[in-house]
Write a protein that holds these residues in place. Structure first.
Motif, PDB file in Angstrom:
ATOM      1  N   PHE A  35       0.290  11.485  -3.992  1.00  0.00           N
ATOM      2  CA  PHE A  35      -1.027  12.089  -4.129  1.00  0.00           C
ATOM      3  C   PHE A  35      -0.897  13.577  -4.427  1.00  0.00           C
ATOM      4  O   PHE A  35       0.002  14.238  -3.906  1.00  0.00           O
ATOM      5  N   PRO A  36      -1.784  14.143  -5.242  1.00  0.00           N
ATOM      6  CA  PRO A  36      -1.740  15.590  -5.502  1.00  0.00           C
ATOM      7  C   PRO A  36      -2.012  16.367  -4.231  1.00  0.00           C
ATOM      8  O   PRO A  36      -2.696  15.893  -3.323  1.00  0.00           O
ATOM      9  N   MET A  37      -1.449  17.578  -4.159  1.00  0.00           N
ATOM     10  CA  MET A  37      -1.584  18.382  -2.958  1.00  0.00           C
ATOM     11  C   MET A  37      -3.046  18.650  -2.607  1.00  0.00           C
ATOM     12  O   MET A  37      -3.399  18.791  -1.433  1.00  0.00           O
ATOM     13  N   SER A  38      -3.921  18.695  -3.618  1.00  0.00           N
ATOM     14  CA  SER A  38      -5.332  18.959  -3.356  1.00  0.00           C
ATOM     15  C   SER A  38      -5.984  17.848  -2.551  1.00  0.00           C
ATOM     16  O   SER A  38      -6.968  18.076  -1.842  1.00  0.00           O
ATOM     17  N   CYS A  39      -5.433  16.615  -2.652  1.00  0.00           N
ATOM     18  CA  CYS A  39      -5.979  15.477  -1.906  1.00  0.00           C
ATOM     19  C   CYS A  39      -5.262  15.250  -0.586  1.00  0.00           C
ATOM     20  O   CYS A  39      -5.779  14.551   0.294  1.00  0.00           O
ATOM     21  N   SER A  40      -4.067  15.804  -0.457  1.00  0.00           N
ATOM     22  CA  SER A  40      -3.208  15.457   0.673  1.00  0.00           C
ATOM     23  C   SER A  40      -3.827  15.812   2.017  1.00  0.00           C
ATOM     24  O   SER A  40      -3.759  15.020   2.968  1.00  0.00           O
ATOM     25  N   LEU A  41      -4.432  16.982   2.129  1.00  0.00           N
ATOM     26  CA  LEU A  41      -4.972  17.394   3.429  1.00  0.00           C
ATOM     27  C   LEU A  41      -6.069  16.455   3.899  1.00  0.00           C
ATOM     28  O   LEU A  41      -6.143  16.128   5.094  1.00  0.00           O
ATOM     29  N   ALA A  58       0.992   7.756   2.854  1.00  0.00           N
ATOM     30  CA  ALA A  58       1.308   9.192   2.851  1.00  0.00           C
ATOM     31  C   ALA A  58       2.192   9.550   4.039  1.00  0.00           C
ATOM     32  O   ALA A  58       3.174  10.290   3.897  1.00  0.00           O
ATOM     33  N   VAL A  59       1.865   9.037   5.227  1.00  0.00           N
ATOM     34  CA  VAL A  59       2.648   9.347   6.427  1.00  0.00           C
ATOM     35  C   VAL A  59       4.047   8.757   6.320  1.00  0.00           C
ATOM     36  O   VAL A  59       5.049   9.422   6.604  1.00  0.00           O
ATOM     37  N   LEU A  60       4.139   7.495   5.911  1.00  0.00           N
ATOM     38  CA  LEU A  60       5.452   6.860   5.768  1.00  0.00           C
ATOM     39  C   LEU A  60       6.307   7.582   4.731  1.00  0.00           C
ATOM     40  O   LEU A  60       7.516   7.747   4.908  1.00  0.00           O
ATOM     41  N   ASP A  61       5.679   8.021   3.648  1.00  0.00           N
ATOM     42  CA  ASP A  61       6.407   8.709   2.582  1.00  0.00           C
ATOM     43  C   ASP A  61       6.936  10.057   3.063  1.00  0.00           C
ATOM     44  O   ASP A  61       8.081  10.428   2.779  1.00  0.00           O
ATOM     45  N   ILE A  62       6.116  10.794   3.810  1.00  0.00           N
ATOM     46  CA  ILE A  62       6.532  12.119   4.288  1.00  0.00           C
ATOM     47  C   ILE A  62       7.632  11.999   5.337  1.00  0.00           C
ATOM     48  O   ILE A  62       8.696  12.626   5.224  1.00  0.00           O
ATOM     49  N   ILE A  63       7.400  11.202   6.364  1.00  0.00           N
ATOM     50  CA  ILE A  63       8.402  11.050   7.431  1.00  0.00           C
ATOM     51  C   ILE A  63       9.656  10.365   6.887  1.00  0.00           C
ATOM     52  O   ILE A  63      10.784  10.711   7.245  1.00  0.00           O
ATOM     53  N   GLY A  64       9.468   9.390   5.987  1.00  0.00           N
ATOM     54  CA  GLY A  64      10.599   8.665   5.440  1.00  0.00           C
ATOM     55  C   GLY A  64      11.472   9.492   4.510  1.00  0.00           C
ATOM     56  O   GLY A  64      12.569   9.068   4.164  1.00  0.00           O
ATOM     57  N   SER A  65      10.998  10.658   4.084  1.00  0.00           N
ATOM     58  CA  SER A  65      11.781  11.520   3.202  1.00  0.00           C
ATOM     59  C   SER A  65      12.579  12.578   3.956  1.00  0.00           C
ATOM     60  O   SER A  65      13.287  13.366   3.331  1.00  0.00           O
ATOM     61  N   THR A  66      12.488  12.596   5.281  1.00  0.00           N
ATOM     62  CA  THR A  66      13.112  13.687   6.036  1.00  0.00           C
ATOM     63  C   THR A  66      14.605  13.488   6.277  1.00  0.00           C
ATOM     64  O   THR A  66      15.367  14.449   6.208  1.00  0.00           O
ATOM     65  N   SER A 121       5.412  17.964   4.098  1.00  0.00           N
ATOM     66  CA  SER A 121       5.429  17.510   2.715  1.00  0.00           C
ATOM     67  C   SER A 121       5.876  18.629   1.775  1.00  0.00           C
ATOM     68  O   SER A 121       6.693  18.404   0.865  1.00  0.00           O
ATOM     69  N   LEU A 122       5.358  19.847   1.987  1.00  0.00           N
ATOM     70  CA  LEU A 122       5.783  20.992   1.185  1.00  0.00           C
ATOM     71  C   LEU A 122       7.281  21.244   1.351  1.00  0.00           C
ATOM     72  O   LEU A 122       7.987  21.552   0.377  1.00  0.00           O
TER      73      LEU A 122
END
Length: 497
Positions: free
Chosen positions: A293-299, A273-281, A322-323
């Motif tokens: 992962f669905p937003m309901s699980c992300s937090l 999750a961290v690699l995906d978020i930072i890697g998309s910036t 992520s949002l």
């Protein structure tokens, strides 16, 4: 058989296996006859090019596209692993694994005390996954090579009574390429790539935990070695592997070989999750950003990242990031209240409340500084990538949670020995791109000097080089354009962590 029936049983394009083998494909469905007769896995007829790993050990320079035949060198380290399961390995490999446990693992988490460091748990997976052994050794060897080269350059510099921090980066980079440890890193990287390629062709993974851990280690190798482009292939492979893990894990457990690591599955989710978020910036993606992962699980997943990963970024801010990625890459018209929703999350986040939660007393001040830096960086990034007019109130200086000058004060006052320093490469880059004056940029350069002293890897030096290019463009063109557009134009996929 009629012509129409025959055409219906044929694909429109050759299969990917025949394309790669440069053979004429009969385009039969579901798989072509050449793949069937040669007993090779047919990669299908999809429009998207399938993922594969190659044996190339370098993505640039003289070794690009080549295999490295080097044999590993024996570099004694005082402590050799005593685990009976690892005694069949060569002394050199055991020493590298020991080095990984002692020197590398503590850098891959923000806090390395009174908590399980799951990078160290990777060592427990090695006996059941030889490919992971090569992945761990490659990272350890590269880490060691950078430090040896840096120390040698510093010794030469001190002999001339000059400042070690003023050593030209090119000097130690050239030094790295001649070190036996660097050749060991390339050799074991090649072995890792061969392992991942064979697993991808097999379809059913022999050891799903070991494969995922090998991919994570491969991403770390690429981040240390440059931080550009090649990490994306491993992250894509990780994305494809994660949903398949459950089925493969059940098959693996039936064989009686699964390691009893209840936290490992959670860590894989968190790390991805961290690699995906930072890697998309800092990537100009062709496809809309879609979290695995669905937003309901992300937090819940991101909450664990505060203690389990190197960034330590507050989960609320990673969630906002992520949002922001999803909104910025969407092909649909953005709902009018979405931007307000994103910035509302940012404004309601309290660095002080976060700082006093779950931390030792002596960490409260640096945690407050750390959270304030991340909050400002996420807000700056959101203003860069979201379709907000420059005249909008969101761009008003007063709407920024903390002014740029106060955030730079936080960066300036961080102790170079503080454990939180390892988690600020991404926010330091974003804040640095926003600076306007020479004094502000000198301060940012100093921060990167501290990061360089800590990491000694190309990711830090490349981040500073990109910053300097942004500063040069803004000096010529002014502030009429968003600096994120320059990164997109330069056609490089960067991850700065």
């Amino acid at each position: 058989m009629s012509m129409n029936t025959a055409a219906a049983n044929c694909a429109d394009v050759p299969c990917w296996t025949c394309r790669r083998r440069r053979l004429k494909c009969d385009r039969a469905l579901p798989i072509c006859s050449k793949c069937t007769s040669s007993r090779r896995p047919c990669l299908g007829y999809s429009k998207d090019k399938p993922l594969r790993w190659t044996d190339s050990v370098a993505s640039r320079g003289k070794l690009m596209g080549k295999k490295e035949p080097c044999q590993e060198q024996y570099l004694p380290i005082s402590r050799v692993l005593n685990d009976p399961a690892l005694q069949d390995l060569s002394p050199s490999m055991r020493d590298y694994i020991s080095y990984f446990g002692q020197q590398c693992c503590q850098e891959y988490v923000l806090y390395d005390f009174k908590r399980v460091n799951l990078f160290k748990e990777f060592i427990r997976l090695i006996p059941s996954c030889p490919g992971l052994c090569h992945a761990v050794v490659s990272v350890a060897a590269l880490h060691q090579a950078f430090r040896i080269a840096s120390a040698q350059c510093n010794e030469k510099t001190m002999a001339y009574k000059s400042n070690p921090n003023e050593v030209p980066i090119s000097q130690w980079v050239d030094q790295v390429h001649y070190l036996p440890t660097y050749h060991d890193a390339l050799y074991h990287k090649q072995r890792t790539l061969s392992f991942l390629r064979s697993e991808a062709y097999a379809g059913c993974f022999s050891n799903p935990d070991g494969v995922i851990a090998s991919m994570i280690m491969s991403i770390w190798f690429e981040l240390m070695d440059s931080g550009r482009d090649t990490w994306r292939y491993h992250l894509l492979g990780l994305r494809e592997m994660m949903p398949k893990r459950g089925v493969s894990s059940a098959h693996f457990r039936d064989g009686g070989l699964a390691a009893d690591l209840p936290q490992m599955s959670e860590y894989f989710d968190t790390s991805y999750a961290v690699l995906d978020i930072i890697g998309s910036t800092f990537v100009k993606t062709k496809q809309p950003y879609q979290p695995l992962f669905p937003m309901s699980c992300s937090l819940d997943i991101l909450k664990r990242s505060e203690s389990q990963t190197w960034t330590g970024c507050p989960s609320t801010l990673l969630y906002v990031l992520s949002l922001t990625n999803a909104a910025a890459s969407s092909s649909h018209e953005m709902p009018p209240d979405l931007i307000d929703h994103i910035f509302s999350h940012l404004r309601h986040f309290s660095p002080m409340k976060w700082a006093v939660t779950g931390a030792e007393t002596h960490y409260m001040k640096p945690r407050y500084q750390f959270a304030s830096i991340w909050q400002a960086a996420v807000e700056i990034y959101a203003r860069q990538v979201l379709p907000i007019p420059f005249e909008s109130d969101v761009f008003n200086e007063g709407r920024i949670s903390n002014s740029l000058s106060s955030i730079l004060d936080h960066l300036k006052s961080m102790d170079p020995a503080d454990v939180h320093l390892k988690g600020i490469l991404w926010p330091a880059f974003v804040i640095g791109a926003e600076t306007q004056t020479m004094s502000q940029r000198v301060l940012i350069t100093g921060v990167f000097g501290h990061l360089w002293t800590l990491w000694r890897c190309h990711n830090v030096t490349n981040a500073l080089k990109v910053l300097e290019k942004i500063w040069a463009r803004r000096a010529m063109e002014g502030s009429s354009r968003r600096w994120i557009e320059y990164i997109y134009e330069w056609d490089g996929d960067w991850m700065f962590i």
